[in-house]
Scaffold this motif. Sequence first.
Motif, PDB file in Angstrom:
ATOM      1  N   SER A 193       0.955  -1.296  -0.052  1.00 32.74           N
ATOM      2  CA  SER A 193       0.068   0.154   0.077  1.00 32.74           C
ATOM      3  C   SER A 193       0.721   1.316   0.012  1.00 32.74           C
ATOM      4  CB  SER A 193      -0.868   0.009   1.065  1.00 32.74           C
ATOM      5  OG  SER A 193      -0.323  -0.088   2.438  1.00 32.74           O
ATOM      6  N   PHE A 194       2.081   1.020   0.066  1.00 34.70           N
ATOM      7  CA  PHE A 194       3.156   2.362   0.077  1.00 34.70           C
ATOM      8  C   PHE A 194       3.759   2.614  -1.495  1.00 34.70           C
ATOM      9  CE2 PHE A 194       2.582   1.838   4.458  1.00 34.70           C
ATOM     10  CZ  PHE A 194       2.774   2.828   4.972  1.00 34.70           C
ATOM     11  N   MET A 195       3.798   1.592  -2.370  1.00 33.24           N
ATOM     12  CA  MET A 195       4.209   1.543  -3.731  1.00 33.24           C
ATOM     13  C   MET A 195       3.466   0.573  -4.751  1.00 33.24           C
ATOM     14  SD  MET A 195       8.447   2.166  -3.497  1.00 33.24           S
ATOM     15  CE  MET A 195       8.352   2.963  -5.411  1.00 33.24           C
ATOM     16  N   PRO A 196       3.274   1.051  -5.970  1.00 38.07           N
ATOM     17  CA  PRO A 196       3.027   0.031  -6.718  1.00 38.07           C
ATOM     18  C   PRO A 196       3.639  -1.268  -6.856  1.00 38.07           C
ATOM     19  CG  PRO A 196       3.322   2.440  -7.985  1.00 38.07           C
ATOM     20  CD  PRO A 196       3.855   2.216  -6.535  1.00 38.07           C
ATOM     21  N   LEU A 197       2.818  -2.275  -7.070  1.00 40.44           N
ATOM     22  CA  LEU A 197       3.546  -3.786  -7.159  1.00 40.44           C
ATOM     23  C   LEU A 197       4.796  -3.633  -8.144  1.00 40.44           C
ATOM     24  CD1 LEU A 197       3.339  -6.591  -6.094  1.00 40.44           C
ATOM     25  CD2 LEU A 197       2.050  -7.066  -7.910  1.00 40.44           C
ATOM     26  N   ASP A 198       4.749  -3.349  -9.204  1.00 40.46           N
ATOM     27  CA  ASP A 198       5.854  -3.323 -10.130  1.00 40.46           C
ATOM     28  C   ASP A 198       7.248  -2.477  -9.568  1.00 40.46           C
ATOM     29  OD1 ASP A 198       4.580  -1.114 -10.534  1.00 40.46           O
ATOM     30  OD2 ASP A 198       5.082  -1.126 -12.893  1.00 40.46           O
ATOM     31  N   ALA A 199       6.737  -1.446  -9.019  1.00 38.21           N
ATOM     32  CA  ALA A 199       7.864  -0.686  -8.484  1.00 38.21           C
ATOM     33  C   ALA A 199       8.390  -1.333  -7.275  1.00 38.21           C
ATOM     34  CB  ALA A 199       7.188   0.786  -7.918  1.00 38.21           C
ATOM     35  N   LEU A 200       7.578  -2.035  -6.411  1.00 35.13           N
ATOM     36  CA  LEU A 200       8.274  -2.970  -5.048  1.00 35.13           C
ATOM     37  C   LEU A 200       9.202  -3.585  -5.620  1.00 35.13           C
ATOM     38  CD1 LEU A 200       5.288  -3.540  -2.812  1.00 35.13           C
ATOM     39  CD2 LEU A 200       7.401  -2.094  -2.381  1.00 35.13           C
ATOM     40  N   ALA A 201       8.856  -4.446  -6.634  1.00 36.32           N
ATOM     41  CA  ALA A 201       9.912  -5.515  -7.182  1.00 36.32           C
ATOM     42  C   ALA A 201      11.115  -4.682  -7.646  1.00 36.32           C
ATOM     43  CB  ALA A 201       9.050  -6.370  -8.254  1.00 36.32           C
ATOM     44  N   ASP A 202      10.998  -3.673  -8.396  1.00 36.56           N
ATOM     45  CA  ASP A 202      12.012  -2.989  -8.631  1.00 36.56           C
ATOM     46  C   ASP A 202      13.047  -2.426  -7.619  1.00 36.56           C
ATOM     47  OD1 ASP A 202      11.582  -3.371 -11.438  1.00 36.56           O
ATOM     48  OD2 ASP A 202      10.693  -1.702 -12.000  1.00 36.56           O
ATOM     49  N   VAL A 203      12.295  -2.010  -6.729  1.00 38.66           N
ATOM     50  CA  VAL A 203      13.037  -1.713  -5.260  1.00 38.66           C
ATOM     51  C   VAL A 203      13.986  -2.597  -4.910  1.00 38.66           C
ATOM     52  CG1 VAL A 203      12.905  -1.030  -2.987  1.00 38.66           C
ATOM     53  CG2 VAL A 203      11.527   0.436  -4.622  1.00 38.66           C
ATOM     54  N   ALA A 204      13.495  -4.064  -4.653  1.00 41.59           N
ATOM     55  CA  ALA A 204      14.262  -5.175  -4.137  1.00 41.59           C
ATOM     56  C   ALA A 204      15.238  -5.274  -5.195  1.00 41.59           C
ATOM     57  CB  ALA A 204      13.323  -6.306  -4.031  1.00 41.59           C
ATOM     58  N   GLU A 205      15.148  -5.251  -6.561  1.00 37.87           N
ATOM     59  CA  GLU A 205      16.081  -5.572  -7.401  1.00 37.87           C
ATOM     60  C   GLU A 205      17.374  -4.534  -7.582  1.00 37.87           C
ATOM     61  OE1 GLU A 205      16.829  -5.617 -12.340  1.00 37.87           O
ATOM     62  OE2 GLU A 205      14.543  -5.947 -11.485  1.00 37.87           O
ATOM     63  N   TYR A 206      16.917  -3.348  -7.150  1.00 34.50           N
ATOM     64  CA  TYR A 206      17.967  -2.220  -7.152  1.00 34.50           C
ATOM     65  C   TYR A 206      18.708  -2.185  -5.931  1.00 34.50           C
ATOM     66  CZ  TYR A 206      17.079  -0.834 -12.114  1.00 34.50           C
ATOM     67  OH  TYR A 206      17.122  -0.910 -13.431  1.00 34.50           O
ATOM     68  N   THR A 207      18.090  -2.694  -4.955  1.00 33.36           N
ATOM     69  CA  THR A 207      18.615  -2.845  -3.740  1.00 33.36           C
ATOM     70  C   THR A 207      19.591  -3.923  -3.658  1.00 33.36           C
ATOM     71  OG1 THR A 207      16.438  -2.150  -2.455  1.00 33.36           O
ATOM     72  CG2 THR A 207      18.285  -3.301  -1.132  1.00 33.36           C
ATOM     73  N   ALA A 208      19.212  -4.935  -4.304  1.00 29.47           N
ATOM     74  CA  ALA A 208      20.275  -6.149  -4.486  1.00 29.47           C
ATOM     75  C   ALA A 208      21.630  -5.434  -5.048  1.00 29.47           C
ATOM     76  CB  ALA A 208      19.788  -7.333  -5.097  1.00 29.47           C
TER      77      ALA A 208
END
Length: 207
Positions: free
Chosen positions: A177-192
Amino acid sequence: MNGYEEIIRGYLDKAWARSEEGLREAAPAVLEAPGILTFHAFGLRCSVKRHGVFFDGVLDTGAKGVLTAIYLAVVPTRSAPLHPLKAFKEIPNSGPYQAAFAVHAEQALVPYVPTIRQNLEAILAAFSGHRNTDAPSGDFSFTLYPLPKIPLYYIIHEADDEFPAAVTCLFGGDCPSFMPLDALADVAEYTAQSLIDRCLRRHGAPS
């Protein structure tokens, strides 16, 4: 202006449509000067102005700038709980992104597990993170905040004589509920990717 710059500015227009104080509180961030917010994002000092996103003083016109702008445009003012934790596959409608998430957010980190462990304190400091004392399994576990209200909870299994290393990345309970789903996946990817870059700067590629 490239395509990313247009996207970033569009989301920043939405973000700054709030009052400065409202945006500062929602982020949360420090209002360094009129029209300049600062906080930590992706392990770096992030400054957001009305026209752009800067990491360590350098204008970012790539994916991390886009993700930061999206976050500021949509993040609610309420607090972000860490629990209950959610696996990405448990988030509704995540099916189309699950394979890429496993590869880019989890499996990509496996070769770097020893370096992550060796440099964990520095990583936690950069990402405003902490060790997890409640992890149900794993050899070590920690939470990182690539964005101030997006907690990523990692459970790490180190390699042994029987099993290879493994990395699990979970989301804080209210992340969807804090970010769109596709953006959440990208956040995890760019954190990695940020973790890998940090490991490479310190120790080079894993053997």
